[in-house]
Design a protein around this motif. Structure first.
Motif, PDB file in Angstrom:
ATOM      1  N   PRO A   1      63.841 -19.992 -20.062  1.00 35.71           N
ATOM      2  CA  PRO A   1      64.494 -19.939 -18.749  1.00 35.71           C
ATOM      3  C   PRO A   1      63.510 -19.902 -17.577  1.00 35.71           C
ATOM      4  O   PRO A   1      63.698 -20.607 -16.580  1.00 35.71           O
ATOM      5  N   LEU A   2      62.447 -19.084 -17.704  1.00 34.33           N
ATOM      6  CA  LEU A   2      61.492 -18.987 -16.599  1.00 34.33           C
ATOM      7  C   LEU A   2      60.632 -20.245 -16.480  1.00 34.33           C
ATOM      8  O   LEU A   2      60.301 -20.675 -15.371  1.00 34.33           O
TER       9      LEU A   2
ATOM     10  N   THR B   1      61.623 -23.246 -17.362  1.00 31.09           N
ATOM     11  CA  THR B   1      62.531 -24.261 -16.823  1.00 31.09           C
ATOM     12  C   THR B   1      62.749 -24.071 -15.326  1.00 31.09           C
ATOM     13  O   THR B   1      62.721 -25.045 -14.557  1.00 31.09           O
ATOM     14  N   ALA B   2      62.953 -22.825 -14.898  1.00 27.04           N
ATOM     15  CA  ALA B   2      63.162 -22.559 -13.472  1.00 27.04           C
ATOM     16  C   ALA B   2      61.935 -22.964 -12.653  1.00 27.04           C
ATOM     17  O   ALA B   2      62.065 -23.558 -11.571  1.00 27.04           O
ATOM     18  N   SER B   3      60.743 -22.663 -13.168  1.00 21.98           N
ATOM     19  CA  SER B   3      59.506 -22.993 -12.452  1.00 21.98           C
ATOM     20  C   SER B   3      59.302 -24.499 -12.388  1.00 21.98           C
ATOM     21  O   SER B   3      58.924 -25.058 -11.343  1.00 21.98           O
TER      22      SER B   3
ATOM     23  N   MET C   1      61.631 -26.821 -12.610  1.00 20.32           N
ATOM     24  CA  MET C   1      62.647 -27.423 -11.759  1.00 20.32           C
ATOM     25  C   MET C   1      62.370 -27.169 -10.276  1.00 20.32           C
ATOM     26  O   MET C   1      62.668 -28.012  -9.429  1.00 20.32           O
ATOM     27  N   ALA C   2      61.798 -26.014  -9.958  1.00 11.61           N
ATOM     28  CA  ALA C   2      61.432 -25.750  -8.562  1.00 11.61           C
ATOM     29  C   ALA C   2      60.411 -26.769  -8.080  1.00 11.61           C
ATOM     30  O   ALA C   2      60.519 -27.301  -6.962  1.00 11.61           O
TER      31      ALA C   2
ATOM     32  N   SER D   1      57.064 -32.565 -15.389  1.00  8.04           N
ATOM     33  CA  SER D   1      58.214 -31.684 -15.595  1.00  8.04           C
ATOM     34  C   SER D   1      59.127 -32.239 -16.678  1.00  8.04           C
ATOM     35  O   SER D   1      59.669 -31.488 -17.500  1.00  8.04           O
TER      36      SER D   1
ATOM     37  N   LEU E   1      69.604 -31.211 -16.742  1.00  7.69           N
ATOM     38  CA  LEU E   1      69.065 -30.301 -15.726  1.00  7.69           C
ATOM     39  C   LEU E   1      67.950 -30.977 -14.937  1.00  7.69           C
ATOM     40  O   LEU E   1      67.891 -30.874 -13.706  1.00  7.69           O
TER      41      LEU E   1
ATOM     42  N   ALA F   1      56.984 -21.553  -7.784  1.00 11.07           N
ATOM     43  CA  ALA F   1      56.759 -22.449  -8.913  1.00 11.07           C
ATOM     44  C   ALA F   1      55.381 -22.209  -9.530  1.00 11.07           C
ATOM     45  O   ALA F   1      55.235 -22.170 -10.764  1.00 11.07           O
TER      46      ALA F   1
ATOM     47  N   GLY G   1      55.340 -18.885 -11.520  1.00  9.49           N
ATOM     48  CA  GLY G   1      56.081 -19.005 -12.769  1.00  9.49           C
ATOM     49  C   GLY G   1      55.350 -19.837 -13.807  1.00  9.49           C
ATOM     50  O   GLY G   1      55.284 -19.462 -14.988  1.00  9.49           O
TER      51      GLY G   1
END
Length: 505
Positions: free
Chosen positions: A11-12, A14-16, A18-19, A121, A140, A179, A182
C-alpha cells in the motif's frame, strides 16, 4: 504469492509511486492554461512562450528511452528517487522564475527529471504485485496516467484564477516530498545489470525524437515546409531514424533490445497505445478551445463540463480491474474502443447552439471507453514479456503514447486551421445581398462596417465548428481502423519467467 514479495509494504509503495505518477501526468497539461498570465509576467511574445511547453516535451521525449538502461545499470530505486527529487526541485524553480530564459531552462530540467517517473511506476507496480493482481494494479496506474492530463487544465485554471500561475508549479512540491519519503523508506531495489552503453544508438534515437517533437510542435506555427526550420527538422528525423534502425538491426548490443519486438503482444499493444495517445490527447486539445473560443465558456466552466470525462475514466478503471482475468481482454478492449467510437460519432454532431449536456455525456462516454481500453492494454502488453525486458518495455510503451499524443495534437490542429479557412471561403460564397436580410442571420446593413464584421464573425464561428466536427470524424475513423488488430493480441496462458519476483540487490 512469491516469497520475495510477502514482506513488501505494497500500500505505501503503491501510494508513493502513484503520487509521483500523478505529479508528472498533471504537469503535462496543467501549465497550458496559465500561459497567458505567465506571458505577461515574463514579458514574452506568444511565439516565445511556446518554448515553455516545447522544452518540457522535447526533454521528456529524449529521456524516456534512456530510462530502461539507467534502471538496469544503477538499479530502479536510485533512478526513481533522483527523478522525483529533480522534478520537485525543478518545479519549485519554475514557480520562482522571473525571466523567460529561466523558465525555459527550468522546464527543461523538469522534462529531464520527470521522464522516468511514469514508465518506472508502471514497472514497479508490475513487480510488487503477483500476476493475478496485475489487472487491478494497471487500473490504479491508469487512473494516474489518464486523469492527470484530463484534470490538469481545470486545476491549473482554478489555481491561476484564485492564486497565481506560480502555484501550478508549487503544487508539485509537497506531492514530490511525500513521494520521495515513501519511496526511500519502502521501495525495494532491483538487481543491477552491468552492460555497455550504446552511445550511437542513443544519440541517433534522441536526435530523431527531439527533432520530431520540434517538428510537430512548431510546424503549424511556421507553416510547415514553407519554413527552412521545419525542413531541417524533417531531414534530421529521416537521417536519425534511418541510422538508428540500421544500427539496431546490426549492432551486437543495441540501445533498444530487438527482443522486445519479437513479442507479438508487446508489438501489437504499442500500435494500440499509439492510437489511444492520438485520440485521448487530441480530444483534450480540441474540446477546451472549442468551448472557450467559439462558445464563449469561461475557463472554470470549461473545466467543470469537461471533468466528467475524467469521472468516466475513473469509473471504468474501478470496474475493469475486476473484469481482467474473468473475460477475454480483447472483448473488454473491443467494448471500450466501441464506446470511444460512439462518443466521437456523437461529437461529430456538435453545434454552436447546444448546451452543456452533449459535452458532458460524450465526455463521460469517451472517458469510460478509454478506461476500458487502456487498462487491459497495459496489462496484456507485458503479460508475456520477460522481467529482464520490463524496464525497457515500459519506457518504449510510454514513449509511443507520448509520440502518439504529439502527432495527434499536431494533425488535428493543422486540419482545424486549414479546414476553418476552407469552410469560411465556402460559406462566404453563399452570402448575397438577399441573404443579408434573411431571418437566419438577421437584418444587416452591408454599408455599415460593424455589420460586415459581425457577419464575418458568425461565418468564422460556423466554419470553425465544421472543422472541429471534421477532426472528430477523423479520430473516429482512426479508432475504427485499428480495432481489427485486436485479433493479433492473445491472453498469456502463463506468467513469464520471473514476472512475479522483486529481486532485491
Amino acid at each position: 504469492m512469491a516469497p520475495e514479495t510477502t514482506s513488501l509494504n505494497r500500500p505505501l509503495i503503491t501510494a508513493s509511486v502513484m503520487a509521483a505518477t500523478i505529479m508528472q501526468a498533471l504537469d503535462s497539461t496543467i501549465a497550458n492554461v496559465a500561459l497567458p498570465k505567465m506571458q505577461g509576467t515574463l514579458a514574452a511574445t506568444q511565439d516565445e512562450m511556446a518554448w515553455v511547453l516545447t522544452s518540457y516535451i522535447v526533454a521528456a521525449a529524449i529521456m524516456i528511452p534512456l530510462t530502461g538502461w539507467l534502471a538496469q545499470r544503477f538499479g530502479r530505486k536510485p533512478v526513481f528517487l533522483i527523478s522525483v527529487a529533480g522534478f520537485t526541485f525543478a518545479s519549485a524553480l519554475c514557480g520562482l522564475a522571473t525571466t523567460l530564459p529561466e523558465m525555459v531552462f527550468f522546464r527543461l530540467l523538469q522534462g529531464i527529471s520527470g521522464a522516468a517517473l511514469v514508465p518506472l511506476s508502471q514497472a514497479v507496480l508490475f513487480d510488487i504485485n503477483p500476476r493475478e493482481n496485475h489487472g487491478k494494479a494497471m487500473a490504479l496506474w491508469g487512473v494516474g496516467v489518464t486523469m492527470g492530463p484530463i484534470l490538469g487544465p481545470a486545476l491549473g485554471g482554478w489555481l491561476t484564477d484564485q492564486y497565481s500561475w506560480r502555484w501550478v508549479f508549487y503544487i508539485n512540491v509537497p506531492i514530490g516530498i511525500l513521494a520521495y519519503l515513501g519511496l526511500s523508506g519502502f521501495m525495494p531495489n532491483t538487481k543491477k545489470i552491468a552492460g555497455s552503453f550504446d552511445f550511437f544508438g542513443f544519440l541517433t534515437l534522441s536526435l530523431g525524437i527531439g527533432a520530431l517533437q520540434l517538428f510537430l510542435d512548431r510546424g503549424e506555427l511556421k507553416d510547415w515546409f514553407h519554413s527552412p526550420e521545419i525542413v531541417v527538422y524533417a531531414l534530421i528525423i529521416g537521417i536519425s531514424f534511418y541510422l538508428f534502425i540500421l544500427h539496431t538491426l546490426t549492432a551486437e548490443r543495441p540501445f533498444l533490445s530487438v527482443s522486445l519486438f519479437k513479442d507479438k503482444n508487446f508489438l501489437t499493444s504499442n500500435i494500440f497505445i499509439f492510437i489511444i495517445g492520438v485520440v485521448l490527447f487530441a480530444t483534450l486539445a480540441l474540446v477546451p478551445p472549442l468551448l472557450q473560443n467559439e462558445m464563449n465558456y469561461p475557463v472554470m466552466l470549461t473545466g467543470f463540463v469537461t471533468a466528467p470525462r475524467g469521472m468516466g475514466t475513473m469509473m471504468a478503471m474501478m470496474v475493469v480491474g475486476r473484469l481482467i482475468g474473468k473475460y477475454d481482454v480483447r472483448l473488454i478492449m473491443a467494448v471500450g474502443l466501441g464506446m470511444t467510437v460512439l462518443s466521437l460519432w456523437k461529437m461529430m454532431h456538435f453545434d454552436l447552439l447546444m448546451d452543456e449536456t452533449p459535452i458532458i455525456y460524450t465526455g463521460l462516454l469517451q472517458g469510460f471507453g478509454v478506461g476500458l481500453s487502456y487498462v487491459p492494454l497495459s496489462t496484456v502488453a507485458f503479460s508475456s514479456l520477460p522481467q529482464t525486458l520490463r524496464n525497457e518495455g515500459t519506457a518504449f510503451f510510454n514513449l509511443l503514447r507520448n509520440i502518439g499524443s504529439s502527432i495527434g495534437i499536431s494533425i488535428v490542429q493543422t486540419l482545424l486551421t486549414r479546414n476553418t479557412q476552407i469552410n469560411h471561403a465556402t460559406l462566404a460564397e453563399h452570402i448575397t445581398p438577399y441573404t443579408l436580410h434573411s431571418p437566419a442571420i438577421g437584418a444587416l446593413d452591408p454599408a455599415h462596417p460593424a455589420s460586415i464584421l459581425a457577419l464575418n464573425g458568425q461565418i468564422t464561428r460556423q466554419a470553425a465548428m465544421i472543422a472541429y466536427n471534421n477532426d472528430f470524424e477523423l479520430m473516429m475513423v482512426v479508432t475504427l481502423a485499428v480495432m481489427p488488430l485486436l485479433i493479433l493480441l492473445r491472453p498469456a496462458s502463463r506468467a513469464p519467467q520471473g514476472s512475479e519476483r522483486v529481486i532485491v540487490d
